[in-house]
Write a protein that holds these residues in place. Structure first.
Motif, mmCIF file in Angstrom:
data_model
loop_
_atom_site.group_PDB
_atom_site.id
_atom_site.type_symbol
_atom_site.label_atom_id
_atom_site.label_comp_id
_atom_site.label_asym_id
_atom_site.label_seq_id
_atom_site.Cartn_x
_atom_site.Cartn_y
_atom_site.Cartn_z
ATOM 1 N N HIS A 96 14.334 82.256 66.430
ATOM 2 C CA HIS A 96 13.604 81.963 67.653
ATOM 3 C C HIS A 96 13.749 80.475 67.988
ATOM 4 C CE1 HIS A 96 11.991 85.949 67.414
ATOM 5 N NE2 HIS A 96 11.380 85.701 66.275
ATOM 6 N N PRO A 97 14.711 80.098 68.798
ATOM 7 C CA PRO A 97 14.965 78.683 69.082
ATOM 8 C C PRO A 97 14.086 78.152 70.209
ATOM 9 C CG PRO A 97 16.626 80.020 70.151
ATOM 10 C CD PRO A 97 15.732 80.983 69.401
ATOM 11 N N MET A 98 14.293 76.880 70.502
ATOM 12 C CA MET A 98 13.652 76.198 71.628
ATOM 13 C C MET A 98 14.729 75.895 72.661
ATOM 14 S SD MET A 98 10.353 75.201 70.875
ATOM 15 C CE MET A 98 10.157 73.541 71.482
ATOM 16 N N GLY A 99 14.310 75.703 73.926
ATOM 17 C CA GLY A 99 15.243 75.356 74.981
ATOM 18 C C GLY A 99 14.754 74.149 75.762
ATOM 19 N N VAL A 100 15.687 73.395 76.331
ATOM 20 C CA VAL A 100 15.341 72.242 77.159
ATOM 21 C C VAL A 100 16.310 72.177 78.328
ATOM 22 C CG1 VAL A 100 16.770 70.664 75.770
ATOM 23 C CG2 VAL A 100 14.886 69.751 77.165
ATOM 24 N N VAL A 101 15.807 71.792 79.509
ATOM 25 C CA VAL A 101 16.652 71.747 80.703
ATOM 26 C C VAL A 101 16.261 70.545 81.562
ATOM 27 C CG1 VAL A 101 15.091 73.291 81.995
ATOM 28 C CG2 VAL A 101 17.494 73.079 82.692
ATOM 29 N N PHE A 102 17.268 69.862 82.106
ATOM 30 C CA PHE A 102 17.041 68.819 83.107
ATOM 31 C C PHE A 102 16.898 69.499 84.457
ATOM 32 C CE2 PHE A 102 19.643 65.898 80.235
ATOM 33 C CZ PHE A 102 18.536 65.198 79.788
ATOM 34 N N SER A 103 15.745 69.331 85.099
ATOM 35 C CA SER A 103 15.532 69.981 86.385
ATOM 36 C C SER A 103 15.352 68.982 87.516
ATOM 37 C CB SER A 103 14.289 70.884 86.312
ATOM 38 O OG SER A 103 14.056 71.536 87.531
ATOM 39 N N GLY A 104 15.138 67.727 87.198
ATOM 40 C CA GLY A 104 14.972 66.721 88.244
ATOM 41 C C GLY A 104 16.205 65.853 88.373
ATOM 42 N N ARG A 105 16.153 64.940 89.331
ATOM 43 C CA ARG A 105 17.268 64.006 89.507
ATOM 44 C C ARG A 105 17.336 63.053 88.318
ATOM 45 N NH1 ARG A 105 15.957 66.067 94.157
ATOM 46 N NH2 ARG A 105 17.445 66.160 95.882
ATOM 47 N N GLN A 106 18.561 62.619 88.010
ATOM 48 C CA GLN A 106 18.754 61.792 86.821
ATOM 49 C C GLN A 106 17.878 60.555 86.878
ATOM 50 O OE1 GLN A 106 21.107 62.976 88.871
ATOM 51 N NE2 GLN A 106 22.808 61.570 89.170
ATOM 52 N N SER A 107 17.274 60.258 85.748
ATOM 53 C CA SER A 107 16.325 59.161 85.656
ATOM 54 C C SER A 107 16.463 58.532 84.271
ATOM 55 C CB SER A 107 14.908 59.706 85.859
ATOM 56 O OG SER A 107 13.960 58.673 85.908
ATOM 57 N N PRO A 108 16.535 57.210 84.177
ATOM 58 C CA PRO A 108 16.731 56.556 82.877
ATOM 59 C C PRO A 108 15.657 56.963 81.870
ATOM 60 C CG PRO A 108 16.996 54.976 84.670
ATOM 61 C CD PRO A 108 16.470 56.228 85.287
ATOM 62 N N GLY A 109 16.094 57.372 80.695
ATOM 63 C CA GLY A 109 15.177 57.781 79.652
ATOM 64 C C GLY A 109 15.177 59.276 79.406
ATOM 65 N N GLY A 110 15.773 60.042 80.294
ATOM 66 C CA GLY A 110 15.780 61.497 80.143
ATOM 67 C C GLY A 110 16.380 61.963 78.832
ATOM 68 N N HIS A 111 17.430 61.299 78.383
ATOM 69 C CA HIS A 111 18.065 61.678 77.122
ATOM 70 C C HIS A 111 17.111 61.507 75.937
ATOM 71 C CE1 HIS A 111 22.332 60.969 78.917
ATOM 72 N NE2 HIS A 111 21.980 62.236 79.004
ATOM 73 N N ASN A 112 16.224 60.517 76.020
ATOM 74 C CA ASN A 112 15.307 60.289 74.903
ATOM 75 C C ASN A 112 14.244 61.369 74.792
ATOM 76 O OD1 ASN A 112 16.753 57.891 74.490
ATOM 77 N ND2 ASN A 112 14.914 56.799 73.857
ATOM 78 N N VAL A 113 13.951 62.068 75.896
ATOM 79 C CA VAL A 113 13.049 63.215 75.809
ATOM 80 C C VAL A 113 13.689 64.284 74.923
ATOM 81 C CG1 VAL A 113 11.842 65.031 77.068
ATOM 82 C CG2 VAL A 113 12.042 62.750 78.078
ATOM 83 N N VAL A 114 14.974 64.548 75.155
ATOM 84 C CA VAL A 114 15.700 65.535 74.352
ATOM 85 C C VAL A 114 15.767 65.084 72.898
ATOM 86 C CG1 VAL A 114 17.857 66.809 74.105
ATOM 87 C CG2 VAL A 114 17.053 66.182 76.383
ATOM 88 N N TRP A 115 16.037 63.804 72.694
ATOM 89 C CA TRP A 115 16.106 63.258 71.338
ATOM 90 C C TRP A 115 14.770 63.419 70.608
ATOM 91 C CZ3 TRP A 115 16.539 57.275 70.293
ATOM 92 C CH2 TRP A 115 16.661 57.052 68.907
ATOM 93 N N GLY A 116 13.680 63.044 71.262
ATOM 94 C CA GLY A 116 12.363 63.173 70.642
ATOM 95 C C GLY A 116 12.018 64.614 70.332
ATOM 96 N N LEU A 117 12.354 65.529 71.257
ATOM 97 C CA LEU A 117 12.106 66.954 71.037
ATOM 98 C C LEU A 117 12.919 67.449 69.843
ATOM 99 C CD1 LEU A 117 10.953 69.712 71.920
ATOM 100 C CD2 LEU A 117 12.851 69.873 73.559
ATOM 101 N N HIS A 118 14.186 67.064 69.789
ATOM 102 C CA HIS A 118 15.057 67.480 68.682
ATOM 103 C C HIS A 118 14.509 67.002 67.338
ATOM 104 C CE1 HIS A 118 18.347 66.482 65.817
ATOM 105 N NE2 HIS A 118 18.757 67.705 66.114
ATOM 106 N N ASP A 119 14.122 65.722 67.262
ATOM 107 C CA ASP A 119 13.612 65.182 66.000
ATOM 108 C C ASP A 119 12.332 65.888 65.577
ATOM 109 O OD1 ASP A 119 15.738 63.503 65.894
ATOM 110 O OD2 ASP A 119 14.604 61.640 66.108
#
Length: 631
Positions: free
Chosen positions: A98-121
């Motif tokens: 049972h995995p987790m999922g993440v999706v970018f739904s808004g316009r690109q904004s600085p820091g978005g990658h770190n949300v994914v990083w924090g979720l992954h960690d």
């Protein structure tokens, strides 16, 4: 879809390489001991929530019967004894299938990658066998079940980097029945424990609807949102600012200040600068506080005062003339891209054009099908503006404001008015000359500031704890952001608590219409930050009080600087809620059966006074309403 999404990339620049090594700081409750086999965060459930506009509560409750009225949840570190007593955790919902999922739904904004990083960690800290999937190509990837497993190797070249090129983005909506059903099919196909949607007001409104639909259909996937938007317009009692806003404002402030110094150096040009900001003017407002241009026109001021296009032009010309009397023939004017929609007659014209688009009227035939007054206004406008107003709509059926050169329209009309004043003998200065700029895309892919890196990473980790607690229809939030990271408060707020419904009028007879949504929050024209701007407006106009913030600092002095509006507004809603709870607890302690009659009477009198005041303040007419109520 771009086959390069998620591919390892070489960080060619020295700054990129150094930033990839930066480890975001965490609030105390999120600081994980990776050797500790037990819960690292405890969820504390507060009272049930309501909506910001009391008159909309019933409408929101009817639209979201399963997710409305959920409690506010705070995350705190557990006691050591409590943590030590818990056995090893299994992956989310007990099995790594049972995995987790993440999706970018808004316009690109600085820091978005770190949300994914924090979720992954956080996922891996919870259990190394748990899996995180990113949907490639934004929401279209979600609908088509196009996934990329997020791993340490995948993340290595995207940590603390700008853009959304790890996964990409697309149409930024999960709204139609077909889209919602496709998203639900993907969630069930992958057997997702949770889906994290990263975006702004529209994306999080869609996240709320998706959470409600999945709950109604007994789909086990929990849906949570993360506030990421360069416009900074997702602000409310729970969200103090959005990821990316700080970086975008710092980059644009440097550009504006450079233009200011260029203007005073040449002494002969007026620079008209348009910045991002559709329904709200937060970027232009913050950049003005950081760089001190001569003039700033906010959409909120125009909408509230119902200023016409020519009234705005005359105000600008008055400023130009006042500066000319001091021997100054240069200056800088800053506006938001959404200004044109805040002008009453332009807003009405755009609405007519939108209706024609919705009715599939060919663009070539639109001018002839406008109402007489709209047709007259349309013909008055310069040809380039006419072409831009007729462009096809955005994915949310709104006008393409980024493609409408409002700054050029203002410069054109100001020049025309100054020529008229010269002929009439009212202006005797030099010829007016202008240079126009639109800073719309230059900052979206910037390397994020330390603040955005820390904030985004924390929100990503909070998202995991929300899903682990079984929360759905919530947004990850952090309060007390003005203070150092070790003072931040982590929480989860129900998305429905941020919703309201549009109303056409502000009087007692106004009724909510349409579907409940999270709406862009306008600048508070009664707030401390706006008051500061008004105090300095005269000096900005006449004194060339330019400020040079320079580039983003990542180390040393200035590296921890935060948005000026954030620090001035001093918002700590979560802290105020806790203070209220403490006060009510003290009242319960002091007013118990057996207390003196004097204490009882004093308590009753005070409480009646408080309830009377709150009843008046809760009336829809006085509620804190979004910008569209001014329309």
């Amino acid at each position: 879809m771009n086959a390069d999404f998620g591919a390892p990339k070489e960080l060619a620049g020295g700054l990129q390489q150094r930033r990839a090594l930066y480890q975001p700081r965490l609030p105390p409750c999120l600081q994980v001991n990776f050797d500790l086999l037990g819960p690292t965060v405890r969820a504390e459930y507060g009272d049930a929530t309501t909506t910001i506009d009391p008159s909309c509560a019933n409408v929101v409750a009817q639209a979201f019967p399963n997710t409305y009225g959920q409690p506010l949840v705070s995350f705190v570190a557990p006691a050591d004894a409590e943590a030590a007593a818990v056995e090893e955790r299994a992956p989310i919902r007990s099995t790594s299938d049972h995995p987790m999922g993440v999706v970018f739904s808004g316009r690109q904004s600085p820091g978005g990658h770190n949300v994914v990083w924090g979720l992954h960690d956080a996922v891996k800290a919870y259990n190394p066998q748990s899996v995180l999937y990113g949907f490639v190509g934004g929401t279209e990837g979600l609908f088509a079940n196009k996934t990329l497993e997020i791993t340490d190797d995948v993340l290595a070249s995207y940590k603390n980097q700008g853009g959304f090129d790890l996964l990409g983005r697309s149409i930024d909506q999960i709204r139609t029945t077909k889209q919602v059903n496709s998203a639900m099919t993907t969630c069930r196909s992958l057997n997702l424990d949770g889906l994290v949607i990263i975006g702004g007001v529209t994306s999080n409104s869609d996240a709320a609807q998706l959470a409600e639909t999945l709950t109604q259909n007994n789909c086990q996937t929990k849906v949570v949102g993360v506030p990421v938007s360069l416009n900074g317009d997702l602000k409310n009692q729970f969200v103090e600012t959005t990821v990316g806003f700080d970086t975008v404002c710092k980059v644009n402030s440097q550009l504006v200040s450079n233009v200011c110094l260029d203007a005073i150096s040449a002494g002969k040009y007026y620079y008209f600068v348009r910045l991002m900001g559709r329904k709200a003017s937060h970027v232009a407002f913050e950049c003005a506080l950081q760089s001190h241009p001569n003039m700033l026109i906010l959409g909120e001021e125009v909408a509230l005062s119902k200023l016409t296009l020519m009234e705005i032009i005359n105000k600008i010309c008055d400023g130009v003339q006042a500066r000319a009397e001091l021997g100054k023939y240069h200056g800088v004017l800053v506006i938001p891209e959404g200004l044109i929609e805040s002008i009453p007659e332009m807003y009405a014209l755009i609405q007519e054009i939108n209706i024609l688009h919705n009715n599939n009227v060919p663009v070539a035939e639109m001018p002839s099908q406008l109402s007489p007054w709209a047709a007259a206004l349309f013909q008055f406008l310069p040809p380039f503006i006419r072409r831009e107003l007729l462009l096809h709509q955005e994915s949310d059926n709104s006008a393409q404001l980024s493609q409408i050169d409002t700054e050029q329209l203002l410069a054109h009309l100001v020049e025309t008015e100054m020529i008229k004043r010269t002929k009439e003998g009212r202006y005797k200065g030099r010829k007016f000359s202008s240079v126009c700029h639109f800073f719309g895309y230059q900052a979206r892919g910037s390397i994020p500031s330390n603040f955005d890196c820390d904030y985004a990473y924390a929100l990503g980790r909070i998202s995991l704890h929300m899903i682990a607690a079984g929360l759905t229809g919530y947004m990850a939030t952090v309060a007390n952001l003005k203070d150092p990271v070790d003072k931040w408060r982590c929480a989860a707020a129900p998305l429905t608590a941020m919703m309201s419904v549009k109303r056409h009028l502000r009087g007692p007879g106004a009724i909510p219409i349409g579907r409940p949504s999270i709406h862009p929050s306008p600048i508070d024209l009664k707030g401390k930050a706006y008051e500061l701007l008004r105090e300095k407006a005269s000096s900005f106009l006449l004194d060339d009080f330019y400020r040079t913030p320079g580039g983003i600092q990542f180390e040393g002095p200035g590296s921890d600087a935060k948005p000026i509006t954030l620090t001035i507004e001093n918002q700590d809603y979560m802290g105020d809620i806790e203070l209220l709870k403490e006060c009510l607890s003290k009242v319960r302690t002091m007013v118990k059966p057996g207390c003196s009659r004097e204490i009882l009477k004093a308590a009753i009198s005070s409480m009646l006074s408080v309830t009377d005041v709150l009843t008046v303040m809760s009336h829809p007419l006085n509620a804190e309403l979004p910008l569209y109520h001014f329309k």
